[in-house]
Scaffold this motif. Structure first.
Motif, mmCIF file in Angstrom:
data_model
loop_
_atom_site.group_PDB
_atom_site.id
_atom_site.type_symbol
_atom_site.label_atom_id
_atom_site.label_comp_id
_atom_site.label_asym_id
_atom_site.label_seq_id
_atom_site.Cartn_x
_atom_site.Cartn_y
_atom_site.Cartn_z
ATOM 1 N N SER A 28 0.824 -1.213 0.000
ATOM 2 C CA SER A 28 0.000 0.000 0.000
ATOM 3 C C SER A 28 0.855 1.259 0.000
ATOM 4 O O SER A 28 0.384 2.351 -0.352
ATOM 5 C CB SER A 28 -0.935 0.007 1.222
ATOM 6 O OG SER A 28 -0.186 -0.031 2.426
ATOM 7 N N THR A 150 -5.850 -1.786 -2.813
ATOM 8 C CA THR A 150 -5.195 -0.544 -2.371
ATOM 9 C C THR A 150 -5.255 0.522 -3.457
ATOM 10 O O THR A 150 -5.411 1.712 -3.161
ATOM 11 C CB THR A 150 -3.722 -0.796 -1.975
ATOM 12 O OG1 THR A 150 -3.000 -1.339 -3.095
ATOM 13 C CG2 THR A 150 -3.631 -1.759 -0.803
ATOM 14 N N LEU A 170 -7.340 1.701 5.182
ATOM 15 C CA LEU A 170 -6.786 0.404 4.813
ATOM 16 C C LEU A 170 -6.621 -0.491 6.033
ATOM 17 O O LEU A 170 -6.826 -1.708 5.971
ATOM 18 C CB LEU A 170 -5.435 0.584 4.111
ATOM 19 C CG LEU A 170 -5.477 1.157 2.695
ATOM 20 C CD1 LEU A 170 -4.068 1.448 2.186
ATOM 21 C CD2 LEU A 170 -6.194 0.213 1.743
#
Length: 402
Positions: A28, A150, A170
């Motif tokens: 990410s 992501t 996230l």
């Protein structure tokens, strides 16, 4: 319960663990990086160091996880490291000190390494027991699903909450997905008959001249792929047509990565691992250099797709070939190959960061990565030539003895 296909449930649980630890915890950083640089003033060289701290953690985690594999509490260890990994993602959005980021990214990498190795061990052992080895490609698609996720979530979360909110969003998504891991990822019940078959291996030790060159090529892959995996979205942000949505390139990477392991395994079944590896490395090299040659939407997105279609596939092919070359000690050889690969991942972002800072352009880092991938192909070719000479020598000796 048996009618609901236990191996499928285990694979789904494994996919969820890779989405969290690899797709979110590890990768990410790529779509968030340009946002961090724009909003916090993070320099290119510092971005490279920060990435390297994560890869150092991953390297140590992958190595130390081998100790856990020998113990009976693999599932407990995996769950523990998974939760720690999730909290490092949440905390990245809660602090602004770069020194703390280094620690968090290191711990994230460390736990990602543990989870990847432990989940691989649990899932692949289960598939071997249930005689579903071809399902391993489904399991590794979790990395692609995580990257795709992501790429979709980061720009949305950033538009509402900024870079802090992207990390936190996230983190909470990972926490929700972890429920799937806790419910479905189980170690299969021991099957004595299967175990006997698995452990009955050829103990003949044969020299494999291609092996060091294969491992050297894998180390080059560690350097070459990680440069794009770290700086791709930041580079794409400089392309006018994609500047408002640079994460689209990361979505292309994830979408291509999802089926890649299955596709490359099918190609290798027809042409063999080494020939397929040459094709995979060449394809990745084209994907990496394409945004430099064609600095536009088409070059960036096609390059991202080719990159995503190869980086997990190459890992699968290398592991498969290493197992074929060293049946009796494949675990040790794969562990050493992972170590060399990990060193490459540490060196790649650091060197790329220096090149970007010195040249003022991301192009220099991609050119460096492309040459590294070309070197990997040279290593593979040397390994194949050495093997042919070695096999010819053995044949001549057998003819003389006969």
């Amino acid at each position: 319960m048996k009618k609901r296909s236990p191996p499928l449930a285990i694979v789904i649980g494994g996919i969820a663990s890779l989405i969290i630890a690899m797709g979110i915890g590890r990768f990410s950083y790529t779509p968030i990086l340009p946002i961090l640089q724009a909003e916090t003033g993070l320099t290119d060289s510092m971005a490279g160091y920060l990435a390297s701290s994560n890869y150092l953690g991953y390297l140590l985690g992958a190595l130390l996880a081998n100790v856990c594999i020998l113990r009976k509490d693999k599932l407990f260890s995996l769950r523990l490291y998974l939760i720690i990994n999730i909290f490092t993602t949440l905390l990245m959005g809660s602090v602004q000190a770069i020194s703390i980021w280094f620690i968090l990214r290191f711990i994230s990498g460390l736990t990602s390494g543990f989870v990847f190795v432990l989940a691989s061990g649990i899932v692949l052992d289960a598939l071997a027991r249930y005689k579903r080895p071809t399902w391993s490609g489904l399991f590794y698609s979790g990395v692609g699903f995580g990257i795709l996720l992501t790429g979709l979530i980061v720009p949305i979360a950033d538009s509402f909450f900024g870079w802090n909110g992207a990390w936190v969003a996230l983190g909470f998504i990972a926490l929700a997905i972890s429920i799937i891991v806790f419910l479905l990822l189980k170690e299969p019940i021991e099957n004595k008959h299967v175990n006997r078959a698995v452990h009955k291996q050829d103990e003949t030790i044969t020299k494999q001249p291609a092996l060091p060159w294969l491992i050297g090529a894998y180390g080059c892959e560690g350097i070459g792929y990680i440069v794009s995996a770290t700086f791709l979205v930041a580079l794409v942000q400089d392309i006018p047509d994609l500047s408002s949505f640079p994460s689209l390139s990361w979505i292309f990477v994830g979408a291509a990565a999802i089926p890649s392991c299955i596709i490359w395994a099918l190609i290798a079944r027809r042409w063999g691992n080494m020939v397929t590896l040459h094709f995979a490395f060449f394809t990745q090299m084209i994907g990496v250099i394409l945004p430099v040659i064609f600095f536009n939407t088409y070059g960036a997105l096609i390059g991202a797709f080719l990159f995503g279609a190869t980086f997990m596939g190459i890992t699968t092919l290398v592991v498969s070939e290493a197992r074929a070359l060293t049946v009796h000690r494949s675990g040790n050889i794969i562990g050493f190959a992972t170590f060399i690969y990990g060193i490459g991942q540490m060196l790649g972002p650091t060197i790329a960061g220096w090149l970007i800072a010195a040249s003022g352009s991301y192009h220099s880092s991609l050119i460096f990565a492309s040459f590294t991938l070309l070197l990997a192909m040279v290593f593979l070719a040397v390994g194949q030539l050495r093997t042919r000479k070695f096999n010819k020598l053995i044949l001549e000796n057998e003819m003389l003895e006969g």
